[in-house]
Design an enzyme around this catalytic site. Structure first.
Site, short mmCIF file in Angstrom:
data_model
loop_
_atom_site.label_atom_id
_atom_site.label_comp_id
_atom_site.label_asym_id
_atom_site.label_seq_id
_atom_site.Cartn_x
_atom_site.Cartn_y
_atom_site.Cartn_z
N GLU A 86 36.54 119.25 -21.47
CA GLU A 86 37.87 119.05 -20.91
C GLU A 86 38.02 117.61 -20.41
O GLU A 86 37.01 116.94 -20.16
CB GLU A 86 38.07 120.03 -19.74
CG GLU A 86 37.92 121.50 -20.12
CD GLU A 86 39.15 122.05 -20.83
OE1 GLU A 86 40.00 121.27 -21.29
OE2 GLU A 86 39.25 123.29 -20.92
N ASN B 105 45.24 118.98 -24.64
CA ASN B 105 44.87 117.96 -23.65
C ASN B 105 43.80 117.00 -24.20
O ASN B 105 43.22 116.22 -23.46
CB ASN B 105 44.39 118.63 -22.35
CG ASN B 105 43.17 119.51 -22.57
OD1 ASN B 105 42.60 119.54 -23.66
ND2 ASN B 105 42.75 120.23 -21.54
N ASP C 195 30.83 126.16 -29.50
CA ASP C 195 31.01 126.77 -28.18
C ASP C 195 31.11 128.29 -28.25
O ASP C 195 31.23 128.88 -29.33
CB ASP C 195 32.25 126.19 -27.48
CG ASP C 195 33.44 125.98 -28.43
OD1 ASP C 195 33.46 126.61 -29.50
OD2 ASP C 195 34.33 125.20 -28.10
N HIS D 223 40.94 117.95 -25.59
CA HIS D 223 39.54 118.41 -25.53
C HIS D 223 38.97 118.64 -26.93
O HIS D 223 39.68 118.95 -27.87
CB HIS D 223 39.39 119.66 -24.63
CG HIS D 223 39.91 120.94 -25.16
ND1 HIS D 223 40.62 121.84 -24.42
CD2 HIS D 223 39.81 121.51 -26.40
CE1 HIS D 223 40.93 122.89 -25.14
NE2 HIS D 223 40.45 122.71 -26.35
C1 F6R Z 1 36.93 125.79 -30.73
C2 F6R Z 1 37.00 124.58 -29.94
C3 F6R Z 1 38.27 124.05 -29.36
C4 F6R Z 1 39.44 124.11 -30.33
C5 F6R Z 1 40.70 123.55 -29.67
C6 F6R Z 1 41.90 123.64 -30.58
O1 F6R Z 1 35.62 126.06 -31.15
O2 F6R Z 1 35.98 124.00 -29.74
O3 F6R Z 1 38.06 122.73 -28.95
O4 F6R Z 1 39.13 123.37 -31.46
O5 F6R Z 1 40.97 124.25 -28.50
O6 F6R Z 1 42.21 124.98 -30.78
P1 F6R Z 1 43.32 125.44 -31.82
O7 F6R Z 1 42.81 125.07 -33.16
O8 F6R Z 1 43.42 126.92 -31.62
O9 F6R Z 1 44.57 124.71 -31.44
#
Ligand code: F6R
Length: 244
Positions: A143, A136, A67, A138
Site C-alpha cells: 500500500e 491507489n 499475495d 498498490h
Molecule cells: C492481486 C494483487 C493486487 C491487484 C490489484 C488490482 O494479487 O496483488 O495488487 O493486482 O488490487 O486488482 P484488480 O485487478 O482487481 O483491479
C-alpha cells in the site's frame, strides 16, 4: 520500460498472455510470479485456451503468487489459492506441487513470510512477475507509504483496498483486514515484470506511476527503476496520457 497499448480489455489480455506464453516457450521450466484480481482473469483465459489447443505446456512451470489474505483457508472461495486453481491451475497441466502461495492460515506470520521469501530464493528467483495495480497505485498488497526495500511481509489493508475488494465478499466486514504480500524488494528482484492495467478509473494513477515522481506514495512508480518492465494497458487506462 516498454509500453504496449491495447484498444480494450480483451486486447490487453491477449497481448499480456502472449508475453507469458513467450516466457514459457523460451524457458519451459520458468518461475512465474502470478497475480489475482479482476485484471488478469482475461489473460488467464487465453493461456488456458492456448494450452487446450496444444500450443502451451505448463508441465515444467513453477508459480509463486504475490499475495494471500491472512486468515482465509484455501477452501474459501475468496482465497487467492482458490482463485488461482479456478482460473488457471485446475485448467492446465501444471503440477499442483509446483504452485505456491503464502499460507493464509499460518500460525506465525513472521516465519511464514521468511519461509516464502526463502522459497523464492530456492527456486532461483522469479523469471517473470505479473502485476495488477490498485486504484491507489498498490502492487501486490504494498500500500502507499510502504518502504521500497521490504521482503514478503504481513500487511494491514487500507480502507480503500477493503472497499475496492468488498465486491467479492458479502460485505466490507467480511474482507480480511490483513494479507501476506511479497514486498516491493521481492518484486523488484524479478528478472522481468509485466504490469497489466485496465479501465479509466486507473488512468490517473497509471500516469503517476509511469511518469510521476518515484515515491512510496505511488508504489507502482518504483517500477520506473526496474530494468525490464513491460506495461500492457488498454486505451481507457492510458486516457490521461493520450492527446487526441
Ligand atoms: C492481486 C494483487 C493486487 C491487484 C490489484 C488490482 O494479487 O496483488 O495488487 O493486482 O488490487 O486488482 P484488480 O485487478 O482487481 O483491479
Amino acid at each position: 520500460m516498454k509500453i504496449c497499448k491495447a484498444s480494450d480489455y480483451k486486447e490487453m489480455s491477449r497481448k499480456a498472455a502472449k508475453i507469458i506464453a513467450a516466457q514459457i516457450t523460451m524457458k519451459p521450466d520458468c518461475v512465474l510470479g502470478l497475480a489475482t484480481g479482476s485484471t488478469p482473469i482475461g489473460l488467464y483465459k487465453y493461456l488456458v485456451k492456448w494450452y487446450r489447443k496444444g500450443d502451451l505446456d505448463f508441465s515444467e512451470v513453477t508459480t509463486v503468487n504475490l499475495d494471500e489474505y491472512k486468515g482465509l483457508p484455501k477452501t474459501n472461495n475468496q482465497s487467492y489459492d482458490f482463485f488461482m486453481r479456478d482460473n488457471l491451475f485446475d485448467r492446465v497441466n501444471i503440477e499442483a506441487s509446483n504452485t505456491y502461495l503464502p499460507d493464509g492460515l499460518a500460525e506465525d506470520s513472521e516465519s511464514e513470510c521468511e519461509r516464502y521469501e526463502k522459497l523464492i530464493r530456492k527456486l532461483g528467483g522469479i523469471d517473470l512477475q505479473l502485476l495488477g495495480m490498485g486504484h491507489n497505485g498498490h502492487i501486490g498488497f504494498n500500500e502507499p507509504g510502504e518502504a521500497f526495500d521490504l521482503a514478503t511481509h504481513c500487511v494491514d489493508l487500507q480502507e480503500s483496498t477493503i472497499q475496492a475488494n468488498k465486491r467479492f465478499f458479502e460485505s466490507a466486514d467480511d474482507v480480511p483486514k490483513q494479507a501476506y504480500s511479497m514486498g516491493i524488494g521481492t518484486i523488484m528482484k524479478a528478472r522481468k515484470v509485466l504490469l497489466v492495467v485496465s479501465g479509466k478509473d486507473k488512468a490517473e494513477t497509471l500516469k503517476k506511476a509511469l511518469y510521476g515522481p518515484i515515491t512510496p506514495k505511488v508504489p507502482a512508480s518504483v517500477l520506473q527503476m526496474h530494468p525490464d518492465v513491460t506495461v500492457v494497458a488498454d486505451a481507457a487506462a492510458f486516457s490521461q496520457m493520450e492527446r487526441g
